[in-house]
Scaffold this motif. Structure first.
Motif, PDB file in Angstrom:
ATOM      1  N   ASP A  36       1.072  -1.036   0.043  1.00  0.00           N
ATOM      2  CA  ASP A  36       0.016  -0.025   0.015  1.00  0.00           C
ATOM      3  C   ASP A  36       0.879   1.208   0.044  1.00  0.00           C
ATOM      4  OD1 ASP A  36      -2.460  -1.534   0.051  1.00  0.00           O
ATOM      5  OD2 ASP A  36      -2.496  -1.497   2.114  1.00  0.00           O
ATOM      6  N   GLU A  38       3.892   1.634  -1.282  1.00  0.00           N
ATOM      7  CA  GLU A  38       4.595   1.735  -2.662  1.00  0.00           C
ATOM      8  C   GLU A  38       3.402   2.513  -3.478  1.00  0.00           C
ATOM      9  OE1 GLU A  38       6.247  -0.668  -6.558  1.00  0.00           O
ATOM     10  OE2 GLU A  38       7.015  -1.104  -4.329  1.00  0.00           O
ATOM     11  N   TYR A  39       2.250   1.856  -3.613  1.00  0.00           N
ATOM     12  CA  TYR A  39       1.069   2.497  -4.332  1.00  0.00           C
ATOM     13  C   TYR A  39       0.878   4.006  -4.082  1.00  0.00           C
ATOM     14  CZ  TYR A  39      -3.175   2.540  -7.064  1.00  0.00           C
ATOM     15  OH  TYR A  39      -4.050   2.974  -7.948  1.00  0.00           O
ATOM     16  N   HIS A  42       3.644   6.193  -5.234  1.00  0.00           N
ATOM     17  CA  HIS A  42       3.848   6.209  -6.667  1.00  0.00           C
ATOM     18  C   HIS A  42       2.646   7.295  -7.206  1.00  0.00           C
ATOM     19  CE1 HIS A  42       6.212   4.229 -10.009  1.00  0.00           C
ATOM     20  NE2 HIS A  42       5.397   4.842 -10.431  1.00  0.00           N
ATOM     21  N   GLU A  43       1.550   7.133  -6.576  1.00  0.00           N
ATOM     22  CA  GLU A  43       0.464   7.889  -6.872  1.00  0.00           C
ATOM     23  C   GLU A  43       0.941   9.300  -6.623  1.00  0.00           C
ATOM     24  OE1 GLU A  43      -3.178   7.514  -7.917  1.00  0.00           O
ATOM     25  OE2 GLU A  43      -1.817   5.769  -8.786  1.00  0.00           O
ATOM     26  N   THR A  55       0.901   3.931 -12.821  1.00  0.00           N
ATOM     27  CA  THR A  55       0.451   2.760 -12.223  1.00  0.00           C
ATOM     28  C   THR A  55      -1.226   2.595 -12.585  1.00  0.00           C
ATOM     29  OG1 THR A  55      -0.273   4.365 -10.289  1.00  0.00           O
ATOM     30  CG2 THR A  55       1.814   3.004 -10.151  1.00  0.00           C
ATOM     31  N   LYS A  58      -3.913  -1.873  -8.181  1.00  0.00           N
ATOM     32  CA  LYS A  58      -3.639  -2.930  -7.140  1.00  0.00           C
ATOM     33  C   LYS A  58      -4.325  -4.302  -7.601  1.00  0.00           C
ATOM     34  CE  LYS A  58      -3.965  -1.059  -3.309  1.00  0.00           C
ATOM     35  NZ  LYS A  58      -3.970  -0.511  -2.104  1.00  0.00           N
ATOM     36  N   ILE A  67       1.015  -4.762  -8.154  1.00  0.00           N
ATOM     37  CA  ILE A  67       0.677  -3.292  -8.651  1.00  0.00           C
ATOM     38  C   ILE A  67       1.048  -3.553 -10.052  1.00  0.00           C
ATOM     39  CG2 ILE A  67       1.335  -0.968  -8.765  1.00  0.00           C
ATOM     40  CD1 ILE A  67       2.223  -1.127  -5.986  1.00  0.00           C
ATOM     41  N   TYR A  69       1.997  -1.833 -13.421  1.00  0.00           N
ATOM     42  CA  TYR A  69       2.557  -0.405 -13.694  1.00  0.00           C
ATOM     43  C   TYR A  69       2.647  -0.636 -15.457  1.00  0.00           C
ATOM     44  CZ  TYR A  69       4.685   0.323  -9.260  1.00  0.00           C
ATOM     45  OH  TYR A  69       4.991   0.552  -8.010  1.00  0.00           O
TER      46      TYR A  69
END
Length: 266
Positions: A36, A38-39, A42-43, A55, A58, A67, A69
């Motif tokens: 979570d 990392e997601y 990245h956002e 991205t 998930k 995730i 990508y």
């Protein structure tokens, strides 16, 4: 559906996915909160207009979290250093410029650097309880900032594509002091163990390139703010201590512990 396996790392495997994308499928031992993290990181990074893969959500596959990508093809900076050792200074300059670009962004919504360092310090073996407390007290005295910090910024996480360099692997991204991120990069590059089966002449060559790269990166990063270089050195102690929880090889751990104890006694 999970397609062809195209790569592996410490925390995940990468597979071909639908619509020309890729799936980063995390290993089962990786906690869900790190996926979570990392997601969300990245956002936030995509909103900062930095060169990163997009991205697309998930997923869960075969009991593992992942995730999706955008697929980006190219060669890593580490590969360029191996095949173009004569370009080490140019590549270090580009690396430093890209890192400074990361640090121009704000990251208020990401976890705070100091809290993450303390969390990792808590399980940093083989430091004693007194040593951990001394480092924790030291962390509390360091300046707090809200700059975007990648915290795993090294040549294997920079991919050179047809459109320019792309920054990968934002799992450890935090909001904090950029100088800590620089210190982290230097610690990774200086102390990382080499494969034990490398022939001695090859090992010597790799060490020489690595030392030149680190020196050129550090010089380039602080070229316009030389006075901040000494401020950055204050971050070595907590960065080294927190790294001990990452399952580093025993020889690297020994070098880190020796340096930590020397700094605590200074």
């Amino acid at each position: 559906m999970v397609g062809q396996h195209i790569g592996s790392g410490k925390t995940a495997d990468v597979y071909i996915w639908e619509a020309g994308n890729v799936l980063k499928l995390f290993k089962q031992e990786v906690p869900s909160f790190l996926v979570d993290q990392e997601y969300l990181a990245h956002e936030a990074v995509m909103g900062a207009n930095l060169p990163v893969p997009r991205t697309f959500g998930k997923v869960e596959s075969e009991g593992r979290l992942g995730i999706v990508y955008e697929r980006v093809d190219g060669t890593s900076l580490i590969e360029r250093l191996i095949h173009q050792p004569e370009a080490v200074t140019q590549l270090a300059n580009e690396f430093a410029a890209l890192h400074r670009r990361v640090h121009q962004a704000k990251a208020e919504k990401l976890p705070g650097l100091q809290s993450i360092l303390k969390r990792n310090l808590h399980v940093a073996e083989p430091l004693t309880a007194d040593e951990k407390q001394a480092v924790a007290t030291y962390i509390d005295q360091l300046p707090v900032q809200d700059q975007l910090c990648h915290m795993d910024f090294h040549p294997d996480n920079i991919l050179y594509t047809a459109g320019g360099p792309v920054i990968l692997d934002w799992m450890t991204a935090v909001s904090g002091n950029a100088l800590a991120d620089v210190a982290r990069t230097i610690v990774i590059l200086k102390y990382a163990s080499l494969p034990p089966n490398l022939p001695e002449p090859v090992k010597e060559g790799v060490i020489a390139i690595r030392e030149r790269f680190v020196a050129d990166y550090q010089r380039a990063y602080f070229a316009e703010e030389e006075e901040r270089e000494s401020e950055m050195e204050a971050w070595f102690l907590p960065i080294m201590a927190a790294r001990l929880c990452e399952g580093v090889p025993s020889d690297e751990k020994e070098r880190l512990v020796l340096e930590i104890r020397n700094r605590l006694q200074a």
